[in-house]
Scaffold this motif. Structure first.
Motif, short mmCIF file in Angstrom:
data_model
loop_
_atom_site.label_atom_id
_atom_site.label_comp_id
_atom_site.label_asym_id
_atom_site.label_seq_id
_atom_site.Cartn_x
_atom_site.Cartn_y
_atom_site.Cartn_z
N SER A 185 0.82 -1.21 0.00
CA SER A 185 0.00 0.00 0.00
C SER A 185 0.85 1.26 0.00
N ASP A 186 2.13 1.12 -0.35
CA ASP A 186 2.99 2.30 -0.48
C ASP A 186 2.44 3.21 -1.57
N PRO A 187 1.93 4.41 -1.20
CA PRO A 187 1.28 5.25 -2.20
C PRO A 187 2.27 5.93 -3.13
N VAL A 188 3.54 5.96 -2.72
CA VAL A 188 4.53 6.66 -3.52
C VAL A 188 5.22 5.70 -4.48
N GLY A 189 5.69 4.58 -3.96
CA GLY A 189 6.36 3.61 -4.80
C GLY A 189 7.82 3.92 -4.96
N PRO A 190 8.56 2.97 -5.57
CA PRO A 190 10.02 3.07 -5.59
C PRO A 190 10.57 3.88 -6.77
N TRP A 191 9.72 4.45 -7.63
CA TRP A 191 10.19 5.25 -8.75
C TRP A 191 10.22 6.73 -8.38
N ARG A 192 11.16 7.48 -8.93
CA ARG A 192 11.21 8.93 -8.71
C ARG A 192 11.38 9.64 -10.05
N VAL A 225 14.14 9.44 -14.79
CA VAL A 225 13.62 8.83 -13.57
C VAL A 225 14.70 8.02 -12.86
N LEU A 226 14.48 7.82 -11.55
CA LEU A 226 15.25 6.83 -10.80
C LEU A 226 14.38 5.58 -10.71
N ASN A 227 14.86 4.44 -11.21
CA ASN A 227 14.05 3.22 -11.16
C ASN A 227 14.22 2.55 -9.79
N PRO A 228 13.45 1.46 -9.53
CA PRO A 228 13.49 0.85 -8.18
C PRO A 228 14.88 0.36 -7.76
N SER A 229 15.79 0.21 -8.72
CA SER A 229 17.16 -0.17 -8.36
C SER A 229 18.05 1.05 -8.14
N GLU A 253 3.81 -9.13 -9.08
CA GLU A 253 3.34 -7.84 -8.57
C GLU A 253 4.53 -6.90 -8.54
N GLN A 254 4.34 -5.70 -9.07
CA GLN A 254 5.44 -4.79 -9.27
C GLN A 254 4.90 -3.36 -9.34
N HIS A 255 5.67 -2.41 -8.86
CA HIS A 255 5.31 -1.00 -9.07
C HIS A 255 5.70 -0.60 -10.47
N HIS A 256 4.76 -0.07 -11.22
CA HIS A 256 5.07 0.48 -12.54
C HIS A 256 5.22 1.99 -12.43
N TYR A 257 6.13 2.52 -13.21
CA TYR A 257 6.36 3.96 -13.15
C TYR A 257 5.08 4.74 -13.45
N LEU A 258 4.34 4.31 -14.47
CA LEU A 258 3.20 5.10 -14.93
C LEU A 258 1.93 4.87 -14.11
N VAL A 259 1.70 3.65 -13.64
CA VAL A 259 0.39 3.33 -13.07
C VAL A 259 0.45 2.81 -11.63
N GLY A 260 1.65 2.70 -11.04
CA GLY A 260 1.73 2.25 -9.66
C GLY A 260 1.71 0.74 -9.54
N PRO A 261 1.30 0.21 -8.34
CA PRO A 261 1.36 -1.24 -8.13
C PRO A 261 0.41 -1.97 -9.06
N LEU A 262 0.87 -3.11 -9.58
CA LEU A 262 0.10 -3.80 -10.62
C LEU A 262 0.35 -5.30 -10.52
N LEU A 263 -0.74 -6.06 -10.68
CA LEU A 263 -0.64 -7.52 -10.84
C LEU A 263 -0.66 -7.84 -12.33
N GLN A 264 0.29 -8.69 -12.75
CA GLN A 264 0.37 -9.10 -14.15
C GLN A 264 0.80 -10.55 -14.21
N LEU A 265 0.60 -11.16 -15.35
CA LEU A 265 1.29 -12.43 -15.60
C LEU A 265 2.74 -12.11 -15.94
#
Lengths: 181, 181
Positions: free
Chosen positions: A5-12, A32-36, B65-77
């Motif tokens: 439920s992190d509303p910000v997420g790991p991208w900047r 952008v800064l990606n999650p790594s 499950e992963q945070h996407h830069y554009l849309v936030g947390p997302l479930l995908q195959l």
């Protein structure tokens, strides 16, 4: 399967630019800064949201067939672009009426899908309508070759499984409509 | 529901330009005659095809499950971009192994979908694999936050119906996998 439920997420986002502005789409180029923690350029596309409609008439579903400029002949559920300042449900009703002539009925929302979440935030909103009433369609310019099919819902699901419905949001919504009937 | 077999179609390309070239996408601007004979400018996006994989382990399906830069947390195959000169099946196997560690098993193609046929010719190729073997994943840079869930297939279908799987090709393929099991 609870989502973080992190509303910000790991991208900047470090910087933004718009290197292309067209009538139907804009290209954004962000730094952008990606999650790594790596700094990368991220190109993405801004374009209008769309609607798709599963219109159920007794045990049949309405499917439209049309030549697309990019991919050739295609089966889809009725739908299209949401106009500026248009409500999503109003857009769904307008597109269904324009393409098939059907109006009225009981409408329910089935949320939305991201067609390409790595490339665009654009959403395709999914609606279902039961027992709309037939009437005259009013096609937009460029849709003169559009044809409407009324297909038994089980046959539409088979068409999806056989790879004959290539539009991803339409394929997903047909399968959801099968589950909902 | 037989498709018109006109291989040419009612659209005509009069001129083409590429007003934007990025690393992940190119924008094309064509001058076209639409099916009503009107001359219009048609912007479209060129980007690499992708794969999505329905990986079935007993009665469970692998969901990432992963945070996407554009849309936030997302479930995908599991899935992603097909590399230049990479075979589609090789790409599907590589993406599944990188993201989940699973390898091997019985692979079957389920064709492809167009995520946004009005905006791009880009295809998402759908594959299913039964009983792959677990192993260590090897995430790409930027995927450090990726998590893998093993979900009963019926529960995955319920998640799609409840709007918790927002990726359109993933949603469609989960529903197809339910029908195939």
């Amino acid at each position: 399967m609870t989502l973080v439920s992190d509303p910000v997420g790991p991208w900047r986002t470090l910087a933004s630019d718009v290197p292309y502005r067209g009538r139907r789409l804009q290209v954004h180029r962000d730094q952008v800064l990606n999650p790594s923690g790596l700094r990368i350029g991220y190109d993405w596309v801004e374009t209008d949201d769309q609607v798709r409609v599963a219109a159920l008439v007794a045990d049949r579903i309405l499917v439209v067939e049309q030549h697309h400029y990019l991919v050739g002949p295609l089966l889809q559920l009725p739908g299209g672009r949401i106009e500026p300042n248009e409500e999503v449900l109003a857009s769904a009703k307008r597109e269904l009426a324009e393409e098939t002539g059907y109006r009225g009925g009981r409408w329910t929302s089935h949320g939305w899908l991201y067609p390409l979440p790595g490339l665009t935030k654009m959403r395709v909103h999914l609606w279902m309508v039961r027992n709309p009433r037939p009437g005259p369609p009013s096609l937009e310019p460029g849709e003169d070759d559009l044809r409407v099919h009324e297909i038994p819902i089980a046959e539409a699901a088979s068409a999806v499984a056989a790879g004959r419905v290539r539009c991803a949001p339409s394929a997903a919504l047909i399968m959801l409509a099968v589950g909902a009937t």
